[in-house]
Design a protein around this motif. Structure first.
Motif, mmCIF file in Angstrom:
data_model
loop_
_atom_site.group_PDB
_atom_site.id
_atom_site.type_symbol
_atom_site.label_atom_id
_atom_site.label_comp_id
_atom_site.label_asym_id
_atom_site.label_seq_id
_atom_site.Cartn_x
_atom_site.Cartn_y
_atom_site.Cartn_z
ATOM 1 N N THR A 52 -1.512 -0.475 -3.744
ATOM 2 C CA THR A 52 -1.776 0.893 -3.710
ATOM 3 C C THR A 52 -2.442 1.366 -5.133
ATOM 4 O O THR A 52 -2.273 0.790 -6.157
ATOM 5 N N ASN A 53 -3.112 2.623 -4.973
ATOM 6 C CA ASN A 53 -3.662 2.966 -6.299
ATOM 7 C C ASN A 53 -3.646 4.508 -6.342
ATOM 8 O O ASN A 53 -4.199 5.397 -6.005
ATOM 9 N N ILE B 5 6.275 5.322 -7.251
ATOM 10 C CA ILE B 5 5.200 5.847 -6.384
ATOM 11 C C ILE B 5 5.856 6.362 -5.278
ATOM 12 O O ILE B 5 6.605 5.863 -4.617
ATOM 13 N N ILE B 6 5.409 7.626 -4.880
ATOM 14 C CA ILE B 6 5.724 8.507 -3.913
ATOM 15 C C ILE B 6 4.669 9.091 -3.233
ATOM 16 O O ILE B 6 3.427 8.731 -3.606
ATOM 17 N N SER C 38 7.469 -3.518 -0.935
ATOM 18 C CA SER C 38 7.111 -3.719 -2.207
ATOM 19 C C SER C 38 6.045 -3.004 -2.663
ATOM 20 O O SER C 38 4.947 -3.660 -2.218
ATOM 21 N N TYR C 39 5.884 -2.064 -3.832
ATOM 22 C CA TYR C 39 4.296 -1.632 -3.854
ATOM 23 C C TYR C 39 4.031 -1.961 -5.276
ATOM 24 O O TYR C 39 4.794 -2.138 -6.154
ATOM 25 N N THR C 40 2.887 -2.276 -5.228
ATOM 26 C CA THR C 40 2.091 -3.032 -6.622
ATOM 27 C C THR C 40 0.991 -1.888 -6.821
ATOM 28 O O THR C 40 0.078 -1.913 -5.958
ATOM 29 N N MET D 138 -0.894 -6.121 2.653
ATOM 30 C CA MET D 138 -1.387 -4.762 3.261
ATOM 31 C C MET D 138 -1.900 -3.913 2.268
ATOM 32 O O MET D 138 -1.473 -3.856 1.078
ATOM 33 N N GLY D 139 -2.782 -2.863 2.234
ATOM 34 C CA GLY D 139 -3.099 -1.868 1.292
ATOM 35 C C GLY D 139 -2.832 -0.830 1.748
ATOM 36 O O GLY D 139 -2.441 -0.232 3.071
ATOM 37 N N MET D 140 -2.433 0.198 0.845
ATOM 38 C CA MET D 140 -2.259 1.834 1.220
ATOM 39 C C MET D 140 -2.773 2.536 0.202
ATOM 40 O O MET D 140 -2.199 2.752 -0.895
ATOM 41 N N SER D 141 -3.907 3.106 0.331
ATOM 42 C CA SER D 141 -4.500 4.132 -0.733
ATOM 43 C C SER D 141 -5.541 4.833 -0.044
ATOM 44 O O SER D 141 -6.597 4.999 -0.463
#
Length: 295
Positions: free
Chosen positions: A62-63, A78-79, A98-100, A118-121
């Motif tokens: 994520t970004n 990260i929220i 787990s978020y990076t 997976m991506g989340m952004s």
């Protein structure tokens, strides 16, 4: 993404401001994550690829900062809206998430390589991006401009103005360049696109008068206007509504597992609770799809 001054975190010193007043810790005013526990759904969880299931962890790139979707709180955690939704997806799938943190433009290549599952952004699901990865859709967002009040700015006639965007977003690669090309075609000055590494930098540039306006996804712009309490206002219509999606490696069975998990949350009310908690319910959708990009 609001009278005391509250700017985004990129500006920290009063001497740096062209506005009156001082910067305070705006994180105290951020929406806090919502506590929603969802039971694992074995039929859906069984669709998770065996290697991911065996590891028990869903690795997500994520970004932040891209408020309210993904950003850091005062503790550095990260929220955001996307985070609460993906945490609930993890519950349905029986996986810890787990978020990076990553550069935005490195997330899809890292999904392709397997570094992230997976991506989340706040990714817009586009036909071009679908050539690289599959997308699981979960939201409908448009493009919305904002500027300081009193500025007579029309996004459709912004020729010669300086407009801030976050690098590698749809606003950076497609929307503002297309508006600029229309200016040139009419014999007018092009738009001066000013790209920033993060969205908070783009918002601060508008607050400080370094640019005339910024362009961002509609929930991000709405949150920025809300938080700056009259220092910014939305201008023009909402353009080009399109689905947000979570990028997943092409052909992976994880896509269907995540799609089914999102649909479960939609059908059982958790999706609505999370959306309303973050104030982004205007973009809710009823059905999750794999690769729902529009022509």
């Amino acid at each position: 993404m609001p009278g005391r001054m509250r700017l985004f975190a990129a500006v920290t010193a009063c001497a740096a401001l062209l506005l009156s007043g001082c910067v305070v810790d705006e994180s105290a005013f951020d929406t806090k994550p919502i506590e929603i526990h969802v039971d694992e759904q074995p039929q859906i969880a069984s669709l998770v690829p065996p290697d991911i299931r065996a590891g028990g962890v869903l690795k997500v790139g994520t970004n932040p900062p891209y408020q309210p979707n993904e950003f850091k709180d005062r503790n550095g955690d990260i929220i955001g809206y996307d985070v609460d939704l993906v945490d609930a997806i993890g519950d349905v799938l029986g996986l810890k998430v787990s978020y990076t943190q990553s550069d935005f433009d490195k997330i899809i290549p890292s999904v392709q390589s397997g570094s992230y599952h997976m991506g989340m952004s706040s990714f817009t699901d586009s036909l071009e991006r679908e050539k690289q990865v599959d997308f699981v859709t979960y939201y409908s967002a448009g493009i919305q401009w904002a500027a300081k009040p009193g500025r007579d700015i029309d996004p459709d006639h912004a020729c010669g103005l300086r407009v801030a965007v976050q690098v590698s977003t749809t606003e950076d690669t497609d929307e503002v360049p297309a508006k600029s090309e229309a200016c040139v075609a009419r014999g007018e000055e092009p738009i001066v696109k000013v790209s920033f590494d993060t969205q908070d930098q783009a918002v601060n540039a508008a607050l400080l008068g370094q640019v005339d306006a910024f362009s961002a996804d509609s929930p991000v712009t709405a949150y920025a206007v809300k938080k700056t309490e009259g220092q910014l206002e939305q201008i023009g219509p909402t353009y080009d509504s399109a689905p947000y999606g979570f990028p997943i490696r092409k052909g992976s069975a994880l896509s269907e597992a995540v799609r089914r998990a999102v649909q479960y949350l939609m059908d059982n009310g958790q999706y609505r609770k999370i959306s309303e908690h973050w104030g982004v319910q205007a973009g809710m959708v009823q059905t999750s799809q794999i690769n729902g990009a529009q022509e």
